[in-house]
Design a protein around this motif. Structure first.
Motif, short mmCIF file in Angstrom:
data_model
loop_
_atom_site.label_atom_id
_atom_site.label_comp_id
_atom_site.label_asym_id
_atom_site.label_seq_id
_atom_site.Cartn_x
_atom_site.Cartn_y
_atom_site.Cartn_z
N ASP A 97 76.95 12.68 12.55
CA ASP A 97 77.99 13.41 13.28
C ASP A 97 79.35 12.74 13.11
N VAL A 98 79.38 11.42 13.12
CA VAL A 98 80.64 10.67 12.95
C VAL A 98 81.24 10.94 11.58
N ARG A 99 80.44 10.81 10.54
CA ARG A 99 80.96 11.01 9.19
C ARG A 99 81.33 12.46 8.94
N LEU A 100 80.59 13.39 9.53
CA LEU A 100 80.91 14.80 9.37
C LEU A 100 82.22 15.14 10.08
N ALA A 101 82.43 14.59 11.26
CA ALA A 101 83.71 14.78 11.96
C ALA A 101 84.85 14.25 11.11
N ASP A 102 84.65 13.09 10.48
CA ASP A 102 85.67 12.52 9.60
C ASP A 102 85.97 13.43 8.42
N VAL A 103 84.94 14.04 7.83
CA VAL A 103 85.14 14.95 6.70
C VAL A 103 85.92 16.19 7.16
N LEU A 104 85.56 16.75 8.30
CA LEU A 104 86.30 17.91 8.81
C LEU A 104 87.76 17.56 9.07
N ASN A 105 88.01 16.39 9.62
CA ASN A 105 89.40 15.95 9.86
C ASN A 105 90.13 15.75 8.54
N TYR A 106 89.46 15.22 7.54
CA TYR A 106 90.05 15.08 6.21
C TYR A 106 90.44 16.44 5.65
N ILE A 107 89.55 17.42 5.75
CA ILE A 107 89.81 18.75 5.22
C ILE A 107 91.04 19.37 5.89
N VAL A 108 91.11 19.28 7.22
CA VAL A 108 92.26 19.83 7.94
C VAL A 108 93.53 19.06 7.59
N GLY A 109 93.43 17.74 7.55
CA GLY A 109 94.61 16.91 7.30
C GLY A 109 95.11 16.94 5.88
N ASP A 110 94.23 17.22 4.92
CA ASP A 110 94.64 17.13 3.52
C ASP A 110 94.84 18.49 2.85
N PHE A 111 94.13 19.51 3.27
CA PHE A 111 94.15 20.77 2.53
C PHE A 111 95.06 21.85 3.12
N ASP A 112 95.63 21.64 4.29
CA ASP A 112 96.50 22.65 4.85
C ASP A 112 97.93 22.11 4.90
N PRO A 113 98.80 22.58 4.00
CA PRO A 113 100.16 22.03 3.93
C PRO A 113 100.98 22.24 5.19
N LYS A 114 100.64 23.24 6.01
CA LYS A 114 101.36 23.45 7.27
C LYS A 114 100.85 22.54 8.37
N GLY A 115 99.74 21.89 8.12
CA GLY A 115 99.15 21.03 9.14
C GLY A 115 98.40 21.85 10.17
N PRO A 116 97.71 21.18 11.07
CA PRO A 116 96.98 21.88 12.13
C PRO A 116 97.96 22.47 13.13
N PRO A 117 97.54 23.43 13.91
CA PRO A 117 98.40 24.00 14.94
C PRO A 117 98.83 22.93 15.95
N ALA A 118 99.97 23.14 16.56
CA ALA A 118 100.45 22.21 17.58
C ALA A 118 99.41 22.07 18.67
N GLY A 119 99.13 20.86 19.06
CA GLY A 119 98.17 20.60 20.13
C GLY A 119 96.71 20.53 19.69
N ALA A 120 96.43 20.87 18.43
CA ALA A 120 95.03 20.81 17.95
C ALA A 120 94.58 19.36 17.91
N GLN A 121 93.37 19.13 18.35
CA GLN A 121 92.82 17.78 18.38
C GLN A 121 91.88 17.56 17.20
N PRO A 122 91.77 16.33 16.71
CA PRO A 122 90.81 16.04 15.65
C PRO A 122 89.38 16.31 16.12
N PHE A 123 88.51 16.59 15.19
CA PHE A 123 87.10 16.77 15.51
C PHE A 123 86.53 15.42 15.95
N ALA A 124 85.66 15.45 16.94
CA ALA A 124 84.99 14.26 17.44
C ALA A 124 83.50 14.37 17.16
#
Length: 157
Positions: A97-124
């Motif tokens: 679960d920890v490593r999968l949350a990290d991968v999801l955070n990587y995908i959001v942080g690296d693949f979306d040039p606009k970034g996550p929506p304001a106030g969106a929290q990283p996956f835990a």
């Protein structure tokens, strides 16, 4: 031909020792970088997801959806956030679960040039662990249901 255990271990060790190749040039700064991008998450993505979604998240048109420039749009709602975890390839991954949350955070942080929506929290890890217990039986149907025009959402930075 079967791999001998020591050869298999040597192959995995060699793969783990390989440097992770980055993007050409300097990446453009992204707003809202509260989604951590770690080398381990990048490695896990490339090893477990990149074969189908490609190293740059572009996917394979008609077969595998793109992540590039679109993944952040799923974070506008709880259902969209759950979708990203419950896609069968994610939910049924053998990553912790920890490593999968990290991968999801990587995908959001690296693949979306606009970034996550304001106030969106990283996956835990606890969120991922709870959601992945219910993998989707028809991810395409759910993805179509979640698709809404970007104009219906508040402006992203």
């Amino acid at each position: 031909m079967q791999f001998r255990p020591h050869l298999k271990a040597a192959c995995w060790a060699a793969l783990a020792a390989c440097p992770v190749v980055g993007h050409a040039g300097e990446p453009a700064p992204r707003p809202q970088m509260n989604f951590p991008v770690t080398d381990r998450a990048r490695f896990d993505y490339r090893l477990h997801c990149g074969g189908c979604h490609r190293d740059d998240g572009s996917g394979q048109p008609g077969f595998v959806p793109t992540l590039k420039g679109q993944v952040g749009s799923y974070l506008w709602s709880r259902d969209g956030r759950a979708y990203l975890v419950q896609v069968p390839g994610v939910a049924q991954s053998f990553l912790s679960d920890v490593r999968l949350a990290d991968v999801l955070n990587y995908i959001v942080g690296d693949f979306d040039p606009k970034g996550p929506p304001a106030g969106a929290q990283p996956f835990a890890a606890d969120e991922v662990g709870a959601l992945r217990k219910f993998p989707l039986s028809d991810a395409t149907k759910h993805r179509r249901r979640l698709r809404t025009p970007t104009s219906s959402h508040p402006e992203r930075p």
